[in-house]
Design a protein around this motif. Structure first.
Motif, PDB file in Angstrom:
ATOM      1  N   GLU A   1      49.953  35.325  54.083  1.00 52.29           N
ATOM      2  CA  GLU A   1      50.832  36.488  54.164  1.00 52.29           C
ATOM      3  C   GLU A   1      51.313  36.968  52.802  1.00 52.29           C
ATOM      4  OE1 GLU A   1      51.919  38.591  56.584  1.00 52.29           O
ATOM      5  OE2 GLU A   1      50.327  37.659  57.764  1.00 52.29           O
ATOM      6  N   LEU A   2      51.525  36.028  51.878  1.00 55.66           N
ATOM      7  CA  LEU A   2      52.093  36.422  50.592  1.00 55.66           C
ATOM      8  C   LEU A   2      51.110  37.191  49.709  1.00 55.66           C
ATOM      9  CD1 LEU A   2      51.088  34.454  47.971  1.00 55.66           C
ATOM     10  CD2 LEU A   2      52.260  32.764  49.363  1.00 55.66           C
ATOM     11  N   ARG A   3      49.821  37.106  50.035  1.00 62.20           N
ATOM     12  CA  ARG A   3      48.828  37.776  49.201  1.00 62.20           C
ATOM     13  C   ARG A   3      48.717  39.263  49.562  1.00 62.20           C
ATOM     14  NH1 ARG A   3      46.419  33.352  46.808  1.00 62.20           N
ATOM     15  NH2 ARG A   3      45.929  31.585  48.161  1.00 62.20           N
ATOM     16  N   PRO A   4      48.684  40.139  48.565  1.00 69.65           N
ATOM     17  CA  PRO A   4      48.441  41.559  48.845  1.00 69.65           C
ATOM     18  C   PRO A   4      47.055  41.741  49.465  1.00 69.65           C
ATOM     19  CG  PRO A   4      49.232  41.225  46.590  1.00 69.65           C
ATOM     20  CD  PRO A   4      48.887  39.870  47.133  1.00 69.65           C
ATOM     21  N   LYS A   5      46.928  42.737  50.311  1.00 73.21           N
ATOM     22  CA  LYS A   5      45.645  43.013  50.950  1.00 73.21           C
ATOM     23  C   LYS A   5      44.965  44.178  50.226  1.00 73.21           C
ATOM     24  CE  LYS A   5      46.681  39.955  54.109  1.00 73.21           C
ATOM     25  NZ  LYS A   5      47.994  39.529  53.550  1.00 73.21           N
ATOM     26  N   TYR A   6      43.755  43.943  49.767  1.00 79.87           N
ATOM     27  CA  TYR A   6      43.011  44.959  49.020  1.00 79.87           C
ATOM     28  C   TYR A   6      41.772  45.385  49.806  1.00 79.87           C
ATOM     29  CZ  TYR A   6      45.841  42.950  45.241  1.00 79.87           C
ATOM     30  OH  TYR A   6      46.875  42.474  44.469  1.00 79.87           O
ATOM     31  N   LYS A   7      41.458  46.690  49.729  1.00 83.28           N
ATOM     32  CA  LYS A   7      40.297  47.220  50.436  1.00 83.28           C
ATOM     33  C   LYS A   7      39.037  47.203  49.581  1.00 83.28           C
ATOM     34  CE  LYS A   7      43.315  50.316  53.069  1.00 83.28           C
ATOM     35  NZ  LYS A   7      43.672  51.742  53.337  1.00 83.28           N
ATOM     36  N   GLY A   8      39.211  47.037  48.286  1.00 81.66           N
ATOM     37  CA  GLY A   8      38.064  47.024  47.382  1.00 81.66           C
ATOM     38  C   GLY A   8      38.547  46.950  45.948  1.00 81.66           C
ATOM     39  N   ILE A   9      37.611  47.015  45.011  1.00 81.19           N
ATOM     40  CA  ILE A   9      37.936  46.861  43.595  1.00 81.19           C
ATOM     41  C   ILE A   9      38.897  47.958  43.124  1.00 81.19           C
ATOM     42  CG2 ILE A   9      36.989  46.903  41.256  1.00 81.19           C
ATOM     43  CD1 ILE A   9      34.418  45.685  42.410  1.00 81.19           C
ATOM     44  N   VAL A  10      38.570  49.222  43.428  1.00 80.73           N
ATOM     45  CA  VAL A  10      39.395  50.340  42.967  1.00 80.73           C
ATOM     46  C   VAL A  10      40.791  50.261  43.580  1.00 80.73           C
ATOM     47  CG1 VAL A  10      39.654  52.845  42.942  1.00 80.73           C
ATOM     48  CG2 VAL A  10      37.400  51.823  42.570  1.00 80.73           C
ATOM     49  N   HIS A  11      40.865  49.943  44.870  1.00 77.68           N
ATOM     50  CA  HIS A  11      42.169  49.828  45.543  1.00 77.68           C
ATOM     51  C   HIS A  11      42.998  48.706  44.933  1.00 77.68           C
ATOM     52  CE1 HIS A  11      44.838  48.496  48.977  1.00 77.68           C
ATOM     53  NE2 HIS A  11      45.203  49.757  48.777  1.00 77.68           N
ATOM     54  N   CYS A  12      42.353  47.604  44.584  1.00 80.37           N
ATOM     55  CA  CYS A  12      43.047  46.483  43.951  1.00 80.37           C
ATOM     56  C   CYS A  12      43.633  46.911  42.601  1.00 80.37           C
ATOM     57  CB  CYS A  12      42.091  45.306  43.771  1.00 80.37           C
ATOM     58  SG  CYS A  12      42.836  43.856  43.000  1.00 80.37           S
ATOM     59  N   LEU A  13      42.811  47.548  41.785  1.00 80.64           N
ATOM     60  CA  LEU A  13      43.265  47.995  40.463  1.00 80.64           C
ATOM     61  C   LEU A  13      44.408  49.006  40.560  1.00 80.64           C
ATOM     62  CD1 LEU A  13      39.790  48.399  38.706  1.00 80.64           C
ATOM     63  CD2 LEU A  13      41.551  46.726  38.103  1.00 80.64           C
ATOM     64  N   THR A  14      44.283  49.978  41.461  1.00 83.42           N
ATOM     65  CA  THR A  14      45.321  51.010  41.586  1.00 83.42           C
ATOM     66  C   THR A  14      46.609  50.430  42.165  1.00 83.42           C
ATOM     67  OG1 THR A  14      44.374  51.660  43.737  1.00 83.42           O
ATOM     68  CG2 THR A  14      43.693  52.917  41.795  1.00 83.42           C
ATOM     69  N   THR A  15      46.497  49.473  43.084  1.00 83.17           N
ATOM     70  CA  THR A  15      47.686  48.842  43.666  1.00 83.17           C
ATOM     71  C   THR A  15      48.464  48.071  42.605  1.00 83.17           C
ATOM     72  OG1 THR A  15      46.598  48.625  45.827  1.00 83.17           O
ATOM     73  CG2 THR A  15      48.533  47.235  45.426  1.00 83.17           C
ATOM     74  N   ILE A  16      47.759  47.293  41.797  1.00 81.57           N
ATOM     75  CA  ILE A  16      48.412  46.532  40.727  1.00 81.57           C
ATOM     76  C   ILE A  16      49.039  47.483  39.715  1.00 81.57           C
ATOM     77  CG2 ILE A  16      48.022  44.904  38.827  1.00 81.57           C
ATOM     78  CD1 ILE A  16      45.716  43.714  40.525  1.00 81.57           C
ATOM     79  N   TRP A  17      48.337  48.571  39.406  1.00 76.60           N
ATOM     80  CA  TRP A  17      48.850  49.568  38.446  1.00 76.60           C
ATOM     81  C   TRP A  17      50.149  50.194  38.962  1.00 76.60           C
ATOM     82  CZ3 TRP A  17      47.951  51.348  33.591  1.00 76.60           C
ATOM     83  CH2 TRP A  17      48.511  52.571  33.238  1.00 76.60           C
ATOM     84  N   LYS A  18      50.195  50.531  40.242  1.00 77.01           N
ATOM     85  CA  LYS A  18      51.392  51.151  40.825  1.00 77.01           C
ATOM     86  C   LYS A  18      52.577  50.190  40.824  1.00 77.01           C
ATOM     87  CE  LYS A  18      48.898  54.365  43.855  1.00 77.01           C
ATOM     88  NZ  LYS A  18      48.510  54.666  45.261  1.00 77.01           N
ATOM     89  N   LEU A  19      52.310  48.902  41.063  1.00 72.84           N
ATOM     90  CA  LEU A  19      53.381  47.919  41.125  1.00 72.84           C
ATOM     91  C   LEU A  19      53.910  47.535  39.748  1.00 72.84           C
ATOM     92  CD1 LEU A  19      52.165  45.450  43.906  1.00 72.84           C
ATOM     93  CD2 LEU A  19      54.239  46.837  43.955  1.00 72.84           C
ATOM     94  N   ASP A  20      53.005  47.350  38.786  1.00 73.24           N
ATOM     95  CA  ASP A  20      53.427  46.769  37.501  1.00 73.24           C
ATOM     96  C   ASP A  20      52.778  47.403  36.286  1.00 73.24           C
ATOM     97  OD1 ASP A  20      55.276  45.023  36.554  1.00 73.24           O
ATOM     98  OD2 ASP A  20      53.950  43.280  36.518  1.00 73.24           O
ATOM     99  N   GLY A  21      52.067  48.504  36.476  1.00 80.07           N
ATOM    100  CA  GLY A  21      51.483  49.214  35.344  1.00 80.07           C
ATOM    101  C   GLY A  21      50.434  48.405  34.585  1.00 80.07           C
ATOM    102  N   LEU A  22      50.291  48.749  33.307  1.00 79.40           N
ATOM    103  CA  LEU A  22      49.297  48.081  32.464  1.00 79.40           C
ATOM    104  C   LEU A  22      49.585  46.591  32.333  1.00 79.40           C
ATOM    105  CD1 LEU A  22      46.794  48.625  30.668  1.00 79.40           C
ATOM    106  CD2 LEU A  22      48.373  48.891  28.735  1.00 79.40           C
TER     107      LEU A  22
END
Length: 273
Positions: A57-78
Protein backbone atom coordinates in the motif's frame (compact mmCIF):
# COMPACT_ATOMS: atom_id res chain seq x y z
CA UNK A 1 59.52 -22.78 4.68
CA UNK A 2 56.52 -23.85 2.62
CA UNK A 3 54.36 -21.12 4.13
CA UNK A 4 57.01 -18.51 3.40
CA UNK A 5 57.31 -19.77 -0.16
CA UNK A 6 53.56 -19.57 -0.68
CA UNK A 7 53.44 -16.10 0.83
CA UNK A 8 56.29 -14.95 -1.37
CA UNK A 9 54.62 -16.45 -4.41
CA UNK A 10 51.36 -14.66 -3.61
CA UNK A 11 53.16 -11.34 -3.17
CA UNK A 12 54.95 -11.91 -6.46
CA UNK A 13 51.63 -12.50 -8.26
CA UNK A 14 50.12 -9.29 -6.88
CA UNK A 15 53.22 -7.23 -7.62
CA UNK A 16 53.19 -8.58 -11.18
CA UNK A 17 49.50 -7.72 -11.60
CA UNK A 18 49.86 -4.18 -10.29
CA UNK A 19 52.90 -3.61 -12.49
CA UNK A 20 50.44 -3.81 -15.39
CA UNK A 21 48.03 -1.28 -13.91
CA UNK A 22 47.34 1.75 -16.08
CA UNK A 23 46.06 4.58 -13.92
CA UNK A 24 44.51 6.31 -16.92
CA UNK A 25 42.04 3.38 -16.97
CA UNK A 26 41.05 4.23 -13.40
CA UNK A 27 40.53 7.91 -14.27
CA UNK A 28 38.59 7.08 -17.45
CA UNK A 29 36.37 4.63 -15.59
CA UNK A 30 35.61 7.05 -12.74
CA UNK A 31 34.79 10.01 -15.02
CA UNK A 32 32.70 7.90 -17.38
CA UNK A 33 30.78 6.26 -14.53
CA UNK A 34 30.06 9.56 -12.78
CA UNK A 35 28.93 11.45 -15.89
CA UNK A 36 26.72 8.66 -17.24
CA UNK A 37 25.01 8.13 -13.88
CA UNK A 38 24.41 11.83 -13.36
CA UNK A 39 22.70 11.99 -16.74
CA UNK A 40 20.68 8.79 -16.38
CA UNK A 41 19.90 8.78 -12.65
CA UNK A 42 16.15 9.50 -13.04
CA UNK A 43 15.81 6.39 -15.23
CA UNK A 44 17.72 4.36 -12.65
CA UNK A 45 15.25 5.60 -10.03
CA UNK A 46 12.36 4.44 -12.20
CA UNK A 47 14.03 1.05 -12.71
CA UNK A 48 14.45 0.47 -8.96
CA UNK A 49 10.87 1.48 -8.17
CA UNK A 50 9.46 -0.84 -10.80
CA UNK A 51 11.80 -3.65 -9.70
CA UNK A 52 10.31 -3.70 -6.19
CA UNK A 53 6.70 -3.21 -7.28
CA UNK A 54 4.87 -5.80 -5.20
CA UNK A 55 1.51 -4.25 -4.37
CA UNK A 56 2.39 -2.83 -0.94
CA UNK A 57 0.00 0.00 0.00
CA UNK A 58 2.78 2.45 0.80
CA UNK A 59 4.23 2.25 -2.71
CA UNK A 60 2.99 4.74 -5.32
CA UNK A 61 1.26 3.11 -8.28
CA UNK A 62 2.76 3.93 -11.68
CA UNK A 63 1.25 3.23 -15.10
CA UNK A 64 4.55 3.41 -16.96
CA UNK A 65 7.92 5.13 -17.22
CA UNK A 66 6.56 8.57 -18.21
CA UNK A 67 3.85 8.46 -15.52
CA UNK A 68 6.45 7.51 -12.91
CA UNK A 69 8.74 10.40 -13.89
CA UNK A 70 5.93 12.97 -14.00
CA UNK A 71 4.47 11.78 -10.67
CA UNK A 72 7.82 12.12 -8.90
CA UNK A 73 8.35 15.53 -10.54
CA UNK A 74 4.95 16.79 -9.32
CA UNK A 75 5.59 15.58 -5.77
CA UNK A 76 9.20 16.66 -5.28
CA UNK A 77 10.50 18.30 -8.45
CA UNK A 78 14.04 17.79 -9.69
CA UNK A 79 15.17 16.83 -6.20
CA UNK A 80 12.80 13.88 -6.27
CA UNK A 81 14.12 12.65 -9.60
CA UNK A 82 17.64 12.74 -8.15
CA UNK A 83 16.77 10.97 -4.90
CA UNK A 84 19.72 8.74 -3.97
CA UNK A 85 22.04 10.38 -6.49
CA UNK A 86 24.97 10.82 -4.07
CA UNK A 87 25.63 7.12 -3.36
CA UNK A 88 24.81 6.34 -6.99
CA UNK A 89 27.52 8.70 -8.24
CA UNK A 90 30.02 7.52 -5.64
CA UNK A 91 29.20 3.90 -6.38
CA UNK A 92 29.34 4.36 -10.14
CA UNK A 93 32.61 6.26 -10.05
CA UNK A 94 34.26 3.74 -7.75
CA UNK A 95 32.76 0.73 -9.54
CA UNK A 96 33.78 1.67 -13.05
CA UNK A 97 37.11 3.06 -11.93
CA UNK A 98 38.02 -0.03 -9.91
CA UNK A 99 36.54 -2.30 -12.57
CA UNK A 100 38.72 -0.86 -15.33
CA UNK A 101 41.64 -0.78 -12.91
CA UNK A 102 41.35 -4.47 -11.94
CA UNK A 103 40.20 -5.72 -15.35
CA UNK A 104 43.08 -4.25 -17.32
CA UNK A 105 45.61 -5.29 -14.67
CA UNK A 106 44.33 -8.89 -14.65
CA UNK A 107 44.09 -9.04 -18.44
CA UNK A 108 47.63 -7.68 -18.86
CA UNK A 109 48.93 -10.15 -16.29
CA UNK A 110 47.36 -13.06 -18.16
CA UNK A 111 48.72 -11.96 -21.54
CA UNK A 112 52.26 -11.34 -20.29
CA UNK A 113 54.71 -13.46 -22.26
CA UNK A 114 51.99 -14.85 -24.56
CA UNK A 115 52.08 -14.48 -28.33
CA UNK A 116 48.38 -15.33 -28.81
CA UNK A 117 45.29 -13.38 -27.74
CA UNK A 118 43.10 -14.35 -24.81
CA UNK A 119 40.20 -16.69 -25.50
CA UNK A 120 36.62 -15.48 -25.02
CA UNK A 121 36.32 -17.46 -21.79
CA UNK A 122 39.52 -15.84 -20.48
CA UNK A 123 38.05 -12.38 -21.10
CA UNK A 124 34.90 -13.54 -19.29
CA UNK A 125 36.83 -14.84 -16.27
CA UNK A 126 39.03 -11.74 -16.09
CA UNK A 127 36.00 -9.45 -16.13
CA UNK A 128 34.20 -11.58 -13.52
CA UNK A 129 37.22 -11.49 -11.22
CA UNK A 130 37.44 -7.71 -11.57
CA UNK A 131 33.70 -7.38 -10.90
CA UNK A 132 33.81 -9.51 -7.75
CA UNK A 133 36.74 -7.53 -6.35
CA UNK A 134 34.93 -4.27 -7.08
CA UNK A 135 31.65 -5.42 -5.49
CA UNK A 136 33.41 -6.26 -2.22
CA UNK A 137 34.26 -2.56 -1.92
CA UNK A 138 31.12 -0.93 -3.33
CA UNK A 139 28.16 -3.05 -2.15
CA UNK A 140 27.35 -0.79 0.87
CA UNK A 141 26.91 2.14 -1.52
CA UNK A 142 24.41 0.18 -3.64
CA UNK A 143 22.38 -0.73 -0.54
CA UNK A 144 22.39 2.94 0.46
CA UNK A 145 21.30 4.04 -3.02
CA UNK A 146 18.39 1.59 -3.04
CA UNK A 147 17.21 2.62 0.44
CA UNK A 148 17.21 6.31 -0.47
CA UNK A 149 15.43 5.69 -3.78
CA UNK A 150 12.68 3.77 -1.98
CA UNK A 151 11.70 6.55 0.41
CA UNK A 152 8.32 7.69 -0.85
CA UNK A 153 6.86 11.19 -0.48
CA UNK A 154 3.21 11.41 0.41
CA UNK A 155 3.07 8.23 2.52
CA UNK A 156 0.91 8.33 5.65
CA UNK A 157 3.65 7.00 7.92
CA UNK A 158 6.43 9.59 7.96
CA UNK A 159 8.78 7.08 9.61
CA UNK A 160 9.14 5.50 6.18
CA UNK A 161 11.47 8.42 5.37
CA UNK A 162 14.03 7.52 8.02
CA UNK A 163 17.16 8.34 6.02
CA UNK A 164 18.49 11.89 5.56
CA UNK A 165 21.38 11.25 3.17
CA UNK A 166 24.16 8.87 2.17
CA UNK A 167 26.21 8.96 5.37
CA UNK A 168 23.13 8.92 7.59
CA UNK A 169 21.91 5.85 5.71
CA UNK A 170 25.24 4.04 5.98
CA UNK A 171 25.45 4.72 9.73
CA UNK A 172 21.86 3.66 10.43
CA UNK A 173 22.14 0.46 8.41
CA UNK A 174 25.34 -0.44 10.26
CA UNK A 175 23.82 0.51 13.63
CA UNK A 176 20.59 -1.46 13.26
CA UNK A 177 21.56 -4.23 10.82
CA UNK A 178 25.34 -4.52 11.16
CA UNK A 179 27.75 -5.45 8.38
CA UNK A 180 25.21 -7.96 7.11
CA UNK A 181 22.84 -5.09 6.33
CA UNK A 182 25.49 -3.27 4.32
CA UNK A 183 26.03 -6.40 2.25
CA UNK A 184 22.41 -7.21 1.48
CA UNK A 185 22.09 -8.24 -2.14
CA UNK A 186 25.74 -9.26 -2.29
CA UNK A 187 25.05 -12.79 -3.59
CA UNK A 188 22.92 -11.69 -6.57
CA UNK A 189 25.45 -8.90 -6.99
CA UNK A 190 28.12 -11.54 -7.51
CA UNK A 191 25.97 -13.10 -10.20
CA UNK A 192 25.60 -9.58 -11.52
CA UNK A 193 29.32 -9.35 -12.13
CA UNK A 194 28.53 -11.46 -15.17
CA UNK A 195 26.86 -8.31 -16.55
CA UNK A 196 30.18 -6.53 -16.85
CA UNK A 197 31.90 -9.74 -17.81
CA UNK A 198 29.47 -10.39 -20.66
CA UNK A 199 29.64 -6.75 -21.73
CA UNK A 200 33.44 -6.73 -21.90
CA UNK A 201 33.56 -10.12 -23.60
CA UNK A 202 31.01 -9.00 -26.20
CA UNK A 203 32.82 -5.70 -26.69
CA UNK A 204 36.21 -7.36 -27.20
CA UNK A 205 34.78 -9.92 -29.64
CA UNK A 206 32.69 -7.38 -31.58
CA UNK A 207 35.69 -5.07 -31.88
CA UNK A 208 37.89 -7.95 -33.06
CA UNK A 209 35.36 -9.26 -35.61
CA UNK A 210 34.61 -5.77 -36.91
CA UNK A 211 38.30 -4.94 -37.42
CA UNK A 212 38.80 -8.27 -39.18
CA UNK A 213 35.74 -7.62 -41.36
CA UNK A 214 37.15 -4.33 -42.65
CA UNK A 215 40.72 -5.72 -42.88
CA UNK A 216 42.21 -3.75 -40.00
CA UNK A 217 44.61 -4.94 -37.32
CA UNK A 218 42.77 -6.61 -34.39
CA UNK A 219 43.95 -3.93 -31.93
CA UNK A 220 43.21 -0.96 -34.22
CA UNK A 221 41.41 1.93 -32.51
CA UNK A 222 37.75 2.44 -33.34
CA UNK A 223 36.35 5.77 -34.44
CA UNK A 224 33.90 7.55 -32.12
CA UNK A 225 30.84 6.30 -34.04
CA UNK A 226 32.25 2.75 -34.23
CA UNK A 227 33.06 2.76 -30.52
CA UNK A 228 29.58 3.98 -29.56
CA UNK A 229 27.95 1.36 -31.79
CA UNK A 230 30.04 -1.55 -30.48
CA UNK A 231 29.69 -0.40 -26.86
CA UNK A 232 25.90 0.00 -27.22
CA UNK A 233 25.46 -3.45 -28.76
CA UNK A 234 27.56 -5.12 -26.07
CA UNK A 235 25.63 -3.24 -23.34
CA UNK A 236 22.24 -4.28 -24.75
CA UNK A 237 23.38 -7.90 -24.86
CA UNK A 238 24.62 -7.81 -21.25
CA UNK A 239 21.49 -6.08 -19.89
CA UNK A 240 19.13 -8.51 -21.62
CA UNK A 241 21.08 -11.49 -20.28
CA UNK A 242 21.38 -10.37 -16.65
CA UNK A 243 18.42 -8.10 -15.81
CA UNK A 244 16.64 -10.55 -13.42
CA UNK A 245 19.48 -10.33 -10.90
CA UNK A 246 18.85 -6.58 -10.55
CA UNK A 247 15.25 -7.25 -9.52
CA UNK A 248 16.39 -9.78 -6.92
CA UNK A 249 19.09 -7.48 -5.55
CA UNK A 250 16.77 -4.46 -5.30
CA UNK A 251 14.16 -6.48 -3.41
CA UNK A 252 16.73 -7.83 -0.96
CA UNK A 253 17.97 -4.28 -0.29
CA UNK A 254 14.48 -2.79 0.08
CA UNK A 255 13.74 -1.55 3.64
CA UNK A 256 9.97 -2.11 3.34
CA UNK A 257 10.02 -5.89 2.84
CA UNK A 258 11.93 -8.75 4.41
CA UNK A 259 13.08 -11.77 2.43
CA UNK A 260 14.93 -14.79 3.81
CA UNK A 261 17.31 -14.91 0.87
CA UNK A 262 17.69 -15.13 -2.89
CA UNK A 263 15.44 -18.18 -3.31
CA UNK A 264 12.71 -16.55 -1.21
CA UNK A 265 12.79 -13.46 -3.46
CA UNK A 266 12.66 -15.55 -6.63
CA UNK A 267 9.81 -17.73 -5.30
CA UNK A 268 7.65 -14.81 -4.13
CA UNK A 269 8.34 -12.72 -7.23
CA UNK A 270 7.46 -15.61 -9.55
CA UNK A 271 4.31 -16.34 -7.54
CA UNK A 272 3.12 -12.73 -7.82
CA UNK A 273 3.64 -12.44 -11.60
Amino acid sequence: MTGQGQSGSGSSVWSTIFRHVRYENLVAGVSGGVLSNLALHPLDLVKIRFAVSDGLELRPKYKGIVHCLTTIWKLDGLRGLYQGVTPNVWGAGLSWGLYFFFYNAIKSYKTEGRADRLEATEYLVSAAEAGAMTLCITNPLWVTKTRLMLQYNGVVNSSQRQYKGMFDTLLKIYKYEGVRGLYKGFIPGLFGTSHGALQFMAYELLKLKYNQHINRLPEAQLSTVEYISVAALSKIFAVAATYPYQVVRARLQDQHMFYKGVLDVITKTWRDI
